[in-house]
Design a protein around this motif. Structure first.
Motif, PDB file in Angstrom:
ATOM      1  N   UNK A 137      17.874 -11.890 -15.302  1.00 43.86           N
ATOM      2  CA  UNK A 137      18.277 -12.918 -15.539  1.00 43.86           C
ATOM      3  C   UNK A 137      16.858 -13.700 -15.088  1.00 43.86           C
ATOM      4  N   UNK A 138      16.171 -12.557 -14.057  1.00 43.27           N
ATOM      5  CA  UNK A 138      15.071 -13.398 -13.265  1.00 43.27           C
ATOM      6  C   UNK A 138      14.059 -13.503 -14.269  1.00 43.27           C
ATOM      7  N   UNK A 139      14.135 -12.274 -15.248  1.00 46.34           N
ATOM      8  CA  UNK A 139      13.193 -11.733 -16.332  1.00 46.34           C
ATOM      9  C   UNK A 139      13.616 -11.666 -17.377  1.00 46.34           C
ATOM     10  N   UNK A 515       7.308 -10.549 -17.934  1.00 45.08           N
ATOM     11  CA  UNK A 515       7.846  -9.774 -18.558  1.00 45.08           C
ATOM     12  C   UNK A 515       7.358 -11.099 -19.696  1.00 45.08           C
ATOM     13  N   UNK A 516       7.252 -10.526 -20.811  1.00 44.38           N
ATOM     14  CA  UNK A 516       6.764 -10.856 -22.032  1.00 44.38           C
ATOM     15  C   UNK A 516       8.310 -10.167 -23.275  1.00 44.38           C
ATOM     16  N   UNK A 517       8.637 -11.039 -23.995  1.00 43.53           N
ATOM     17  CA  UNK A 517       9.612 -11.048 -24.794  1.00 43.53           C
ATOM     18  C   UNK A 517       8.817 -11.932 -26.467  1.00 43.53           C
ATOM     19  N   UNK A 518       9.320 -10.989 -27.388  1.00 44.29           N
ATOM     20  CA  UNK A 518       8.823 -11.227 -29.233  1.00 44.29           C
ATOM     21  C   UNK A 518      10.214 -11.229 -29.871  1.00 44.29           C
ATOM     22  N   UNK A 519      10.622 -11.313 -31.117  1.00 44.98           N
ATOM     23  CA  UNK A 519      11.007 -10.534 -31.772  1.00 44.98           C
ATOM     24  C   UNK A 519      10.768 -11.026 -32.504  1.00 44.98           C
ATOM     25  N   UNK A 520      11.568 -10.739 -34.127  1.00 44.62           N
ATOM     26  CA  UNK A 520      11.698 -11.853 -35.419  1.00 44.62           C
ATOM     27  C   UNK A 520      13.170 -10.718 -36.078  1.00 44.62           C
ATOM     28  N   UNK A 551       7.999 -14.718 -18.556  1.00 45.97           N
ATOM     29  CA  UNK A 551       8.644 -15.282 -17.829  1.00 45.97           C
ATOM     30  C   UNK A 551       6.536 -14.238 -16.543  1.00 45.97           C
ATOM     31  N   UNK A 552       6.809 -15.595 -15.702  1.00 44.36           N
ATOM     32  CA  UNK A 552       5.762 -14.989 -15.243  1.00 44.36           C
ATOM     33  C   UNK A 552       6.147 -15.648 -13.259  1.00 44.36           C
ATOM     34  N   UNK A 553       6.677 -14.034 -12.597  1.00 47.06           N
ATOM     35  CA  UNK A 553       6.579 -13.876 -11.271  1.00 47.06           C
ATOM     36  C   UNK A 553       5.806 -15.407 -10.437  1.00 47.06           C
ATOM     37  N   UNK A 554       6.115 -15.639 -10.147  1.00 46.21           N
ATOM     38  CA  UNK A 554       5.039 -16.173  -8.607  1.00 46.21           C
ATOM     39  C   UNK A 554       4.843 -15.816  -7.707  1.00 46.21           C
ATOM     40  N   UNK A 559      10.386 -17.493 -10.714  1.00 49.01           N
ATOM     41  CA  UNK A 559       9.633 -17.611 -11.792  1.00 49.01           C
ATOM     42  C   UNK A 559       9.401 -18.596 -12.493  1.00 49.01           C
ATOM     43  N   UNK A 560       8.464 -18.428 -13.016  1.00 48.76           N
ATOM     44  CA  UNK A 560       7.966 -19.832 -14.414  1.00 48.76           C
ATOM     45  C   UNK A 560       8.545 -18.729 -15.814  1.00 48.76           C
ATOM     46  N   UNK A 561       8.871 -19.750 -16.221  1.00 49.49           N
ATOM     47  CA  UNK A 561       9.466 -19.018 -18.217  1.00 49.49           C
ATOM     48  C   UNK A 561       9.533 -20.676 -19.361  1.00 49.49           C
TER      49      UNK A 561
END
Length: 779
Positions: A137-139, A515-520, A551-554, A559-561
């Motif tokens: 979930x954190x990612x 952590x990157x996510x891209x979808x189409x 998501x970027x783990x500080x 982490x920020x999302x």
């Protein structure tokens, strides 16, 4: 100290208080003969004891079968017999396995029974709802809340709707409402309920049963990329119910619940491996309950057989079934005038209609299968299919007031008209889902690629008949005219929803911190609506739906999302001027996720959802048909937290501020009007404590409060419901195979009215104080 060592240390320390007396307590074990490593993990799960052993120590060794009641130490000793291994138990209950006569310092350890996996913990670290892959979930760059079985049991929840109060910004179905549609709201907009990945659409039958629920995952915002079926993708979010599945270790539970208002509910959960490759499970419950409301008596049942075929390595095929029915007089709520407004009071428990009204019915029957296959260390495949049939029939003496069937105001004086009404619908659905997943590393990146497709056909046919049956003065309700069937009862409305699409998704982690996510998705929604009177409304649309987030783990704990996504949803049962158009939505959200020492987990999020092409009445059309033109927007902030303070103390808290409104005046209400049923502020606090002292171990107590502000009853914003709060308390005691629990709901006997949403308005009175007792035995 490395992150891996930090997690290992935290897992060991977090178990110390709760396992101090594990050596003396006996547990029931049933562990088939198998690989020793698997057997030790099963033993850890059944005993709750942390276990340490070097992977190479257990490699290539087999365990003998273990069945019976033993202390953890006795059980480990029997499992290790003849293996050349010995064990020791530390003062905190941790079991260490190593070769006999070995003084060698253990190499990297396998740890089972970690606090994250503790079935008694409220903390969930992974979810598959947002990505269809098992992702931390954190990612995951989206708002996700998981309701674990431990929380449902500790609160002794009677219904799914009650359980969903544990999630911020969610307005659940009312359990008294006939299961004839899915009315859950998330962030102010319509949500969908999914069962094991399949959209429930009308959600007929016994939708409130909790007997077969392993966990509930709530995904917020537009979800048009991975989910379709019914009339299209969810607008506000989705509630994903994950069913209990067969397990390799046998377990059986028989139980009952009894409560106020003649509540009675026996239930059963039998998990029985048939062979090492064929596993079976059956859950079922039957509920018979009176009510604090006049005339209302509910009977419902839910039966869930499951078979799993597995080679215990690469392939698993599971077949599930559901047979469910709900039976109750139709409760239509009370009007605003006489409850939350007006110069007179309607008795709170009034049932609108005859005391011998025929029952409304709702039922569903479904069978579905899921095939999981792992080709190698990179590729895996999941295929699903379901066939379902459902129907419902509603009968009522419906109120008609100055605002017609909304009926929040009298037709004249203190009097409303009455109409005999009957609504009947039947649905048949066939759905196919499939996806392939690849996991691989490339340079500094860890990647997961998902490629999938889905197709769903849903036929929905029925009728709605109504005719006058007199009037009623609700200051002194009386219903002397018998109910009679108001029409021919012949299907005259027909809808066929067809949805399908294909999608691809990439999850990529860079340097273990970004952590990157891209979808189409290429999605299609088609609606064929017609009536026997000649009304025809057909339309279809295909479009690309994108989604992107990160998501970027500080730090390791914060982490920020941010996330952006689009969706498209059909609009059934609407007669459009010209071809119908689907609703379209966009969601933008962002926030902070946290997982502090694997104890305090959750998030703080802000969001905006734009909803366009909402069906509104075309006032220039002589037939008063609709056009897709309305605009709505929801903005808000939410906080959801769980804190596993110690092994003994679990805490949950949430809060939501929701601003959901019309952003134009095309719907016949002024721009800026708030959406009905949505409180501006709401929140939940719950705590549960499990005593660890030897003399009272097994005893637990819990308590909490749910509160929400006022909410408009209908979109015209004429009337508001009460703001309210409700306290609950529970106590439970477990001894070996036996459990006895009691709960009191609305402890302080608060009286208030909640929004009910029947035909666009109405309220329902609070129940007042109620109590329930649960008893069960495991064998």
């Amino acid at each position: 100290m490395t992150l891996k060592m930090k997690r290992l240390t935290a897992a060991i320390l977090a178990t110390m208080a709760g396992t101090a007396y594990a050596e003396q307590q006996k547990h029931h074990f049933d562990i088939p003969a198998q690989a020793l490593g698997s057997a030790l993990q099963t033993l850890a799960a059944q005993s709750g004891a942390p276990m340490l052993y070097a992977e190479q120590t257990a490699e290539g060794k087999q365990s003998r079968r273990l069945s019976g009641d033993y202390t953890t130490s006795e059980a480990v000793d029997k499992l290790l017999g003849g293996s050349g291994l010995v064990h020791s138990v530390a003062g905190n209950g941790t079991v260490t396995v190593k070769p006999a006569q070995s003084a060698t310092v253990l190499k990297p350890m396998t740890v089972t029974g970690k606090v994250d996996d503790d079935p008694r913990s409220y903390t969930a670290t992974h979810s598959s709802a947002a990505t269809k892959t098992d992702t931390p979930i954190m990612e995951t760059p989206q708002s996700i809340q998981v309701i674990k079985r431990a929380l449902i049991d500790d609160q002794q929840n009677i219904t799914v709707s009650e359980s969903l109060r544990n999630v911020s910004g969610l307005v659940p179905n009312n359990p008294v409402f006939t299961p004839a549609g899915e009315f859950t709201l998330i962030r102010g907009f319509a949500a969908e309920q999914l069962l094991d990945g399949f959209t429930q659409y009308r959600n007929a039958g016994d939708r409130e049963s909790t007997v077969n629920i392993e966990r509930i995952e709530v995904l917020k915002g537009t979800n048009g990329i991975l989910y379709s079926g019914g009339s299209g993708s969810p607008v506000g979010g989705l509630v994903s119910i994950v069913s209990k599945l067969p397990k390799a270790v046998a377990s059986r539970e028989l139980g009952f619940k009894i409560g106020t208002n003649s509540y009675y509910q026996p239930y059963v959960d039998i998990n029985q491996p048939l062979t090492k490759n064929i596993l079976a499970r059956f859950t079922g419950e039957y509920t018979n309950a009176g009510s604090y409301l006049d005339t209302v008596n509910t009977q419902r049942y839910n039966l869930n057989p499951t078979l799993t075929f597995t080679n215990n390595d690469t392939t698993t095929f599971t077949v599930q079934g559901k047979v469910s029915r709900w039976d109750q007089p139709e409760y239509q709520g009370l009007p605003a005038t006489g409850t939350v407004a007006g110069h007179f009071s309607i008795p709170r428990t009034t049932f609108i209609g005859l005391s011998n009204m025929p029952n409304s019915l709702s039922e569903t029957n479904a069978v579905w299968g899921s095939l999981d296959h792992k080709f190698n260390n990179i590729w895996s495949l999941n295929l699903k299919a379901r066939h379902a049939q459902s129907e419902f029939n509603e009968k009522a003496q419906s109120l008609v007031g100055a605002d017609m069937f909304i009926a929040d105001r009298p037709f004249f004086g203190n009097t409303w008209l009455l109409y005999n009404t009957e609504l009947s619908q039947k649905q048949e659905e066939l759905s196919f889902l499939g996806n392939a997943t690849a996991k691989f590393n490339a340079g500094p990146t860890k990647n997961t690629v998902l490629i999938g497709a889905d197709h769903s056909d849903l036929d929905d046919r029925g009728f709605m008949d109504f005719g006058p049956s007199g009037s009623v003065n609700l200051t002194a309700p009386s219903f002397p005219v018998p109910y009679s069937q108001p029409g021919a009862g012949v299907d005259n409305m027909f809808v066929k929803n067809t949805t399908y699409g294909g999608y691809t998704q990439l999850q990529s982690t860079l340097y273990n911190r970004l952590h990157l996510l891209a979808s189409v998705r290429v999605g299609y929604v088609g609606i064929d609506y017609h009536t026997s009177q000649g009304a025809i409304s057909n339309g279809e649309k295909t479009r690309f739906l994108p989604r992107a987030g990160g998501v970027f783990d500080l730090t390791d704990e914060y982490s920020l999302f941010i996330n952006y996504s689009e969706g498209m949803r059909g609009q059934p049962f609407v007669n459009f001027v010209g071809a119908p158009q689907p609703e379209e939505t966009t969601t933008l959200e962002g926030g902070l996720k946290l997982n502090v020492a694997h104890q305090l987990t959750g998030q703080i999020a802000g969001y905006q959802i734009e909803r366009s092409n909402v069906a509104v009445t075309d006032n220039t059309d002589l037939l008063r048909r609709s056009k897709a033109a309305g605009q709505q927007r929801s903005r808000g902030i939410e906080t959801d937290l769980t804190w596993q303070a110690t092994d003994a103390l679990s805490i949950l808290a949430n809060y939501a501020h929701t601003d959901a409104k019309y952003t134009d005046n095309l719907a016949g209400v002024p721009e800026g009007n708030q959406l009905a049923m949505v409180p501006e502020n709401s929140g939940r606090l719950w705590a549960n404590y499990r005593f660890q002292q030897p003399m009272i171990k097994g005893l637990s107590i819990g308590g909490g409060v749910y509160a929400q502000g006022q909410a408009y009853l209908s979109n015209n914003n004429l009337y508001k419901s009460d703001g309210y709060h409700s306290f609950d308390a529970s106590i439970a005691y477990e001894y070996q195979r036996f459990k006895l629990a009691a709960t009191v709901k609305n402890l302080t006997d608060e009286h208030y009215f909640q929004p009910y949403g029947y035909l666009g308005g109405r309220v329902i009175a609070s129940e007042g104080t109620s109590a329930y007792v649960t008893g069960s035995v495991k064998f």
